[in-house]
Write a protein that holds these residues in place. Structure first.
Motif, PDB file in Angstrom:
ATOM      1  N   MET A 112       0.824  -1.195   0.000  1.00 17.09           N
ATOM      2  CA  MET A 112       0.000   0.000   0.000  1.00 17.09           C
ATOM      3  C   MET A 112       0.871   1.263   0.000  1.00 17.09           C
ATOM      4  SD  MET A 112      -2.993   1.301  -0.182  1.00 17.09           S
ATOM      5  CE  MET A 112      -4.277   0.157   0.151  1.00 17.09           C
ATOM      6  N   GLU A 113       2.043   1.160   0.594  1.00 15.65           N
ATOM      7  CA  GLU A 113       2.936   2.327   0.635  1.00 15.65           C
ATOM      8  C   GLU A 113       3.360   2.760  -0.763  1.00 15.65           C
ATOM      9  OE1 GLU A 113       3.599   4.370   3.184  1.00 15.65           O
ATOM     10  OE2 GLU A 113       2.164   3.107   4.253  1.00 15.65           O
ATOM     11  N   SER A 114       3.652   1.782  -1.641  1.00 17.06           N
ATOM     12  CA  SER A 114       4.060   2.149  -3.000  1.00 17.06           C
ATOM     13  C   SER A 114       2.901   2.792  -3.755  1.00 17.06           C
ATOM     14  CB  SER A 114       4.589   0.936  -3.758  1.00 17.06           C
ATOM     15  OG  SER A 114       3.543   0.076  -4.139  1.00 17.06           O
ATOM     16  N   LEU A 115       1.679   2.354  -3.458  1.00 16.15           N
ATOM     17  CA  LEU A 115       0.497   2.931  -4.091  1.00 16.15           C
ATOM     18  C   LEU A 115       0.309   4.385  -3.646  1.00 16.15           C
ATOM     19  CD1 LEU A 115      -1.983   2.590  -5.883  1.00 16.15           C
ATOM     20  CD2 LEU A 115      -3.158   1.562  -3.933  1.00 16.15           C
ATOM     21  N   LEU A 116       0.442   4.642  -2.359  1.00 14.86           N
ATOM     22  CA  LEU A 116       0.309   6.012  -1.851  1.00 14.86           C
ATOM     23  C   LEU A 116       1.421   6.908  -2.410  1.00 14.86           C
ATOM     24  CD1 LEU A 116      -0.746   5.360   1.855  1.00 14.86           C
ATOM     25  CD2 LEU A 116      -2.204   6.006  -0.079  1.00 14.86           C
ATOM     26  N   ALA A 117       2.630   6.352  -2.545  1.00 10.21           N
ATOM     27  CA  ALA A 117       3.746   7.114  -3.125  1.00 10.21           C
ATOM     28  C   ALA A 117       3.452   7.453  -4.587  1.00 10.21           C
ATOM     29  CB  ALA A 117       5.044   6.319  -3.010  1.00 10.21           C
ATOM     30  N   LYS A 118       2.846   6.529  -5.301  1.00  7.99           N
ATOM     31  CA  LYS A 118       2.489   6.757  -6.709  1.00  7.99           C
ATOM     32  C   LYS A 118       1.435   7.867  -6.814  1.00  7.99           C
ATOM     33  CE  LYS A 118       2.456   5.376 -11.095  1.00  7.99           C
ATOM     34  NZ  LYS A 118       3.571   4.997 -11.920  1.00  7.99           N
ATOM     35  N   ILE A 119       0.458   7.839  -5.917  1.00  2.73           N
ATOM     36  CA  ILE A 119      -0.581   8.877  -5.927  1.00  2.73           C
ATOM     37  C   ILE A 119       0.040  10.238  -5.626  1.00  2.73           C
ATOM     38  CG2 ILE A 119      -2.700   9.692  -4.807  1.00  2.73           C
ATOM     39  CD1 ILE A 119      -3.415   6.686  -4.413  1.00  2.73           C
ATOM     40  N   PHE A 120       0.981  10.288  -4.681  1.00  3.22           N
ATOM     41  CA  PHE A 120       1.673  11.544  -4.384  1.00  3.22           C
ATOM     42  C   PHE A 120       2.393  12.046  -5.628  1.00  3.22           C
ATOM     43  CE2 PHE A 120       5.791  13.497  -3.152  1.00  3.22           C
ATOM     44  CZ  PHE A 120       5.279  14.742  -2.816  1.00  3.22           C
ATOM     45  N   GLN A 121       3.100  11.141  -6.296  1.00  2.88           N
ATOM     46  CA  GLN A 121       3.847  11.501  -7.500  1.00  2.88           C
ATOM     47  C   GLN A 121       2.918  12.053  -8.587  1.00  2.88           C
ATOM     48  OE1 GLN A 121       5.618   8.061  -9.337  1.00  2.88           O
ATOM     49  NE2 GLN A 121       6.197   9.174 -11.171  1.00  2.88           N
ATOM     50  N   LEU A 122       1.766  11.415  -8.779  1.00  4.47           N
ATOM     51  CA  LEU A 122       0.870  11.790  -9.873  1.00  4.47           C
ATOM     52  C   LEU A 122      -0.064  12.960  -9.548  1.00  4.47           C
ATOM     53  CD1 LEU A 122      -0.160   8.220 -11.060  1.00  4.47           C
ATOM     54  CD2 LEU A 122       1.342   9.828 -12.262  1.00  4.47           C
ATOM     55  N   TYR A 123      -0.504  13.043  -8.274  1.00  2.00           N
ATOM     56  CA  TYR A 123      -1.520  14.025  -7.917  1.00  2.00           C
ATOM     57  C   TYR A 123      -1.010  15.109  -6.957  1.00  2.00           C
ATOM     58  CZ  TYR A 123      -4.731  10.644  -9.964  1.00  2.00           C
ATOM     59  OH  TYR A 123      -5.373   9.798 -10.818  1.00  2.00           O
ATOM     60  N   GLY A 124       0.166  14.886  -6.383  1.00  2.00           N
ATOM     61  CA  GLY A 124       0.703  15.861  -5.442  1.00  2.00           C
ATOM     62  C   GLY A 124       0.046  15.828  -4.079  1.00  2.00           C
ATOM     63  N   LEU A 125      -0.658  14.771  -3.765  1.00  2.00           N
ATOM     64  CA  LEU A 125      -1.317  14.650  -2.453  1.00  2.00           C
ATOM     65  C   LEU A 125      -0.305  14.075  -1.467  1.00  2.00           C
ATOM     66  CD1 LEU A 125      -4.734  13.286  -3.725  1.00  2.00           C
ATOM     67  CD2 LEU A 125      -4.211  15.617  -2.996  1.00  2.00           C
ATOM     68  N   ARG A 126       0.267  14.936  -0.655  1.00  2.00           N
ATOM     69  CA  ARG A 126       1.409  14.598   0.182  1.00  2.00           C
ATOM     70  C   ARG A 126       1.071  13.698   1.379  1.00  2.00           C
ATOM     71  NH1 ARG A 126       6.272  16.551   0.272  1.00  2.00           N
ATOM     72  NH2 ARG A 126       5.732  18.370  -0.957  1.00  2.00           N
ATOM     73  N   ASP A 127       0.093  14.091   2.173  1.00  2.00           N
ATOM     74  CA  ASP A 127      -0.172  13.403   3.441  1.00  2.00           C
ATOM     75  C   ASP A 127      -1.332  12.415   3.327  1.00  2.00           C
ATOM     76  OD1 ASP A 127       1.861  14.796   4.785  1.00  2.00           O
ATOM     77  OD2 ASP A 127       0.541  16.542   4.975  1.00  2.00           O
ATOM     78  N   LEU A 128      -1.374  11.686   2.255  1.00  2.00           N
ATOM     79  CA  LEU A 128      -2.478  10.766   2.003  1.00  2.00           C
ATOM     80  C   LEU A 128      -2.378   9.529   2.887  1.00  2.00           C
ATOM     81  CD1 LEU A 128      -4.782  11.102  -0.015  1.00  2.00           C
ATOM     82  CD2 LEU A 128      -3.546   9.615  -1.568  1.00  2.00           C
ATOM     83  N   LYS A 129      -3.519   9.168   3.459  1.00  2.00           N
ATOM     84  CA  LYS A 129      -3.598   7.980   4.309  1.00  2.00           C
ATOM     85  C   LYS A 129      -4.841   7.179   3.927  1.00  2.00           C
ATOM     86  CE  LYS A 129      -1.429  10.166   8.319  1.00  2.00           C
ATOM     87  NZ  LYS A 129      -0.726  11.104   7.499  1.00  2.00           N
ATOM     88  N   VAL A 130      -4.768   5.879   4.138  1.00  2.00           N
ATOM     89  CA  VAL A 130      -5.921   5.019   3.900  1.00  2.00           C
ATOM     90  C   VAL A 130      -6.826   5.099   5.115  1.00  2.00           C
ATOM     91  CG1 VAL A 130      -6.698   2.648   3.540  1.00  2.00           C
ATOM     92  CG2 VAL A 130      -4.593   3.443   2.454  1.00  2.00           C
ATOM     93  N   LEU A 131      -8.073   5.489   4.892  1.00  2.00           N
ATOM     94  CA  LEU A 131      -9.052   5.480   5.978  1.00  2.00           C
ATOM     95  C   LEU A 131      -9.587   4.076   6.192  1.00  2.00           C
ATOM     96  CD1 LEU A 131     -11.230   8.697   5.538  1.00  2.00           C
ATOM     97  CD2 LEU A 131      -9.648   8.159   7.379  1.00  2.00           C
ATOM     98  N   GLU A 132     -10.022   3.467   5.077  1.00  2.00           N
ATOM     99  CA  GLU A 132     -10.552   2.107   5.180  1.00  2.00           C
ATOM    100  C   GLU A 132     -10.690   1.475   3.807  1.00  2.00           C
ATOM    101  OE1 GLU A 132     -14.532   2.062   6.788  1.00  2.00           O
ATOM    102  OE2 GLU A 132     -15.157   3.717   5.525  1.00  2.00           O
ATOM    103  N   LYS A 133     -10.719   0.162   3.818  1.00  2.00           N
ATOM    104  CA  LYS A 133     -11.054  -0.585   2.613  1.00  2.00           C
ATOM    105  C   LYS A 133     -12.576  -0.604   2.533  1.00  2.00           C
ATOM    106  CE  LYS A 133     -10.311  -4.962   0.292  1.00  2.00           C
ATOM    107  NZ  LYS A 133      -9.674  -6.271   0.331  1.00  2.00           N
ATOM    108  N   VAL A 134     -13.116  -0.336   1.369  1.00  2.00           N
ATOM    109  CA  VAL A 134     -14.563  -0.342   1.189  1.00  2.00           C
ATOM    110  C   VAL A 134     -15.019  -1.787   1.136  1.00  2.00           C
ATOM    111  CG1 VAL A 134     -16.465   0.360  -0.318  1.00  2.00           C
ATOM    112  CG2 VAL A 134     -14.482   1.865  -0.021  1.00  2.00           C
ATOM    113  N   THR A 135     -15.939  -2.146   2.008  1.00  2.91           N
ATOM    114  CA  THR A 135     -16.363  -3.551   2.096  1.00  2.91           C
ATOM    115  C   THR A 135     -17.611  -3.839   1.271  1.00  2.91           C
ATOM    116  OG1 THR A 135     -17.603  -3.063   4.117  1.00  2.91           O
ATOM    117  CG2 THR A 135     -15.344  -3.884   4.373  1.00  2.91           C
TER     118      THR A 135
END
Length: 178
Positions: A1-24
């Motif tokens: 999940m860390e690599s995914l969040l890093a990719k989102i930061f790279q593409l969207y500039g969202l620095r402090d992104l965190k996973v709230l929850e997996k949608v069930t």
């Protein structure tokens, strides 16, 4: 999940992104709600790995949105892309939408009328479309469907129709068989 969040930061500039929850909830999906502290986002992971298919889906979303249909469009990255790949999977970032789903048997006349209006708009807009989208539907086979229904009937009978869901499933499959 860390690599995914890093990719989102790279593409969207969202620095402090965190996973709230997996949608069930959802059908055949693996989705997440994310936050950067101030804002919530919806991250969709596509269940297939066909980039062309995702492009078709996103072009259809845009086509209907451009025609006034209330479609939630993905957020485009800094390079203008509406989806991205990470570790062999495809994702799209969407704005988080607050709302509610009207439960079965709770529709009002107003909500039914609104559904009918939107459905009519969707059909009208779709009829005008010249989008080039490959058709993924395979021809219907009466024999194949009947065999599947018989197998489902057998499974439902094994439950002895003990729950309301079992009874509804039984009624539904009987209608399909008919």
């Amino acid at each position: 999940m860390e690599s995914l969040l890093a990719k989102i930061f790279q593409l969207y500039g969202l620095r402090d992104l965190k996973v709230l929850e997996k949608v069930t909830k959802g059908f055949l999906s693996e989705n997440y709600t994310l936050t950067d502290g101030d804002k919530k986002y919806f991250l969709k992971k596509y269940r297939f790995d066909n980039e062309k298919r995702i492009r078709e889906i996103h072009s259809a979303k845009k086509y209907f949105a451009d025609g006034g249909i209330p479609v939630i469009l993905p957020i485009c990255s800094r390079n203008g892309a509406s989806f991205f790949a990470n570790e062999g999977n495809y994702y799209a970032l969407f704005p988080f939408v607050y709302g509610r789903q009207i439960e079965k048997n709770m529709h009002t006349k107003q909500s039914i009328d609104a559904l009918g209006i939107i459905l009519g708009l969707i059909h009208s807009r779709g009829k005008e479309s010249d989008l080039k989208i490959d058709d993924f539907f395979k021809p219907w086979s009466k024999e194949e469907s009947l065999n599947k229904i018989i197998a489902i009937e057998k499974k439902i009978k094994e439950t002895n129709l003990t729950t309301d869901f079992d009874k509804i499933a039984w009624q539904t499959i009987a209608l399909k068989k008919q």
